[in-house]
Design an enzyme around this catalytic site. Structure first.
Site, PDB file in Angstrom:
ATOM      1  N   ILE A  18      -4.224  68.463  64.597  1.00  0.00           N
ATOM      2  CA  ILE A  18      -4.328  68.157  62.718  1.00  0.00           C
ATOM      3  C   ILE A  18      -4.856  66.780  62.732  1.00  0.00           C
ATOM      4  O   ILE A  18      -6.240  66.269  62.399  1.00  0.00           O
ATOM      5  CB  ILE A  18      -2.905  68.433  61.678  1.00  0.00           C
ATOM      6  CG1 ILE A  18      -1.754  69.118  61.640  1.00  0.00           C
ATOM      7  CG2 ILE A  18      -3.544  67.653  60.865  1.00  0.00           C
ATOM      8  CD1 ILE A  18      -1.060  69.084  60.804  1.00  0.00           C
ATOM      9  N   SER A 142       5.523  65.141  55.961  1.00  0.00           N
ATOM     10  CA  SER A 142       5.740  67.336  56.255  1.00  0.00           C
ATOM     11  C   SER A 142       6.592  67.681  55.109  1.00  0.00           C
ATOM     12  O   SER A 142       7.028  67.268  53.320  1.00  0.00           O
ATOM     13  CB  SER A 142       6.689  67.290  57.547  1.00  0.00           C
ATOM     14  OG  SER A 142       7.395  68.194  57.203  1.00  0.00           O
ATOM     15  N   TYR A 155      14.093  64.555  61.823  1.00  0.00           N
ATOM     16  CA  TYR A 155      13.027  64.537  61.495  1.00  0.00           C
ATOM     17  C   TYR A 155      12.360  64.291  60.377  1.00  0.00           C
ATOM     18  O   TYR A 155      11.342  63.712  59.552  1.00  0.00           O
ATOM     19  CB  TYR A 155      11.892  66.336  62.186  1.00  0.00           C
ATOM     20  CG  TYR A 155      10.519  66.060  61.930  1.00  0.00           C
ATOM     21  CD1 TYR A 155       9.478  65.595  62.819  1.00  0.00           C
ATOM     22  CD2 TYR A 155       9.878  66.935  60.826  1.00  0.00           C
ATOM     23  CE1 TYR A 155       7.990  65.777  62.817  1.00  0.00           C
ATOM     24  CE2 TYR A 155       9.364  67.177  60.882  1.00  0.00           C
ATOM     25  CZ  TYR A 155       7.674  67.227  61.694  1.00  0.00           C
ATOM     26  OH  TYR A 155       6.290  66.795  61.371  1.00  0.00           O
ATOM     27  N   THR A 188       2.088  75.038  60.601  1.00  0.00           N
ATOM     28  CA  THR A 188       0.409  74.566  61.318  1.00  0.00           C
ATOM     29  C   THR A 188      -0.186  75.014  62.626  1.00  0.00           C
ATOM     30  O   THR A 188       1.250  74.301  63.320  1.00  0.00           O
ATOM     31  CB  THR A 188      -0.053  73.132  60.691  1.00  0.00           C
ATOM     32  OG1 THR A 188       0.154  72.850  58.756  1.00  0.00           O
ATOM     33  CG2 THR A 188      -1.759  73.270  60.707  1.00  0.00           C
TER      34      THR A 188
END
Ligand SMILES: NC(=O)c1ccc[n+]([C@@H]2O[C@H](COP(=O)([O-])OP(=O)(O)OC[C@H]3O[C@@H](n4cnc5c(N)ncnc54)[C@H](O)[C@@H]3O)[C@@H](O)[C@H]2O)c1
Length: 255
Positions: A18, A142, A155, A188
């Site tokens: 990204i 996210s 995370y 992604t």
């Protein structure tokens, strides 16, 4: 006219999926791009691509968990490319395991990369933006921050923390002409997702399940994120701050 003509931009994790797509897109919009990554070779490849396409970019080795590294890389980028107009906190790392199977050393690594690293970057760059009374910050969180995600508890906690931190910094610095917004990718197609899938009992099935869960019917590509990030960096987004947007094919639909 290009949207980011002569703006100096830092992209952390700019050597990755990204981050690399974002660097290339911002360069096409006229930005001078400082590609920050702990993997210097990856950053150099992205900077070289941009230069060979006629854009302006330079690569800097920067581990965002190390404040000495961060201060040195920011100073080097400012000396070479000029004062930082836009900061994109994109570097990240994940490990895919049920929470009870994780160990505290993994929590420390997750927190230092996904949360503390972004704090160092803000702390290093914000004073200059305040002095110039202008700046754009885009933080890459996210969808895990918005709706949770099995196998990604710590995370998700970091990314949720990054969302709350971004809103607070947006409030503290609105009077300085600085905007702070958050872009939340869904699954992604990058090295990070491949690593997450490797941790699953059947990586292929996990990726198929992700694609099926996404209303637009496919996993994201890095370039899908770059447009939204470029928008938040541009003057068109000048009256938008403290906002969180998912770029995930409709995976999450928050009001
Ligand atoms: N790919 C996905 O499915 C997905 C989903 C949601 C959120 N994200 C987020 O998007 C961002 C970009 O991830 P990506 O998918 O492009 O991953 P990627 O693995 O392709 O790129 C991540 C980059 O960050 C760099 N990096 C890691 N730790 C670093 C550190 N301490 N200092 C400096 N650089 C460091 C890596 O070297 C790499 O180049 C991350 O914040 C990630 O959490 C990705």
């Amino acid at each position: 006219m290009k949207k980011l003509e002569n703006k100096t931009v830092i992209v952390t994790g700019g050597g990755g999926g990204i981050g690399g797509a974002t660097c290339r897109r911002l360069a096409l919009e006229g930005a001078k791009v400082a590609v920050f990554d702990m993997n210097l070779e990856a950053a150099q490849r992205v900077a070289a691509d941009i230069q060979s396409a006629g854009g302006t970019a330079a690569a800097y080795k920067c581990d965002i968990t190390d404040r000495i590294d961060v201060d040195a890389a920011v100073a080097a980028a400012e000396a070479q490319l000029g004062p930082i107009d836009v900061l994109i906190n994109n570097a990240g790392w994940d490990v895919f395991k049920p929470f009870t199977k994780t160990v505290p050393a993994e929590w420390d690594k997750l927190i230092s990369i996904n949360l503390v690293g972004a704090l160092h970057m803000h702390h290093a760059v914000l004073p200059g933006m305040v002095a110039r009374k202008s700046g754009r910050i885009i933080n890459i969180a996210s969808d895990a921050a918005r709706v949770g995600s099995s196998g990604e508890a710590v995370y998700a906690a970091c990314k949720g923390g990054l969302v709350a931190f971004s809103k607070t910094i947006a409030r503290e610095h609105a009077r300085h002409g600085i905007t702070v917004n958050v872009v939340c990718p869904g699954p992604t197609d990058t090295a990070l997702l491949a690593g997450v899938a490797e941790g699953a009992p059947s990586p292929e099935k996990l990726l198929e399940a992700f694609a099926k869960a996404i209303p637009l019917g496919r996993i994201g590509q890095p370039e899908d994120l770059a447009g939204a990030i470029a928008f938040f960096a541009s003057d068109d987004a000048g009256f938008i701050t403290g906002q969180v947007i998912s770029v995930s094919g409709g995976l999450t639909m928050n009001g």
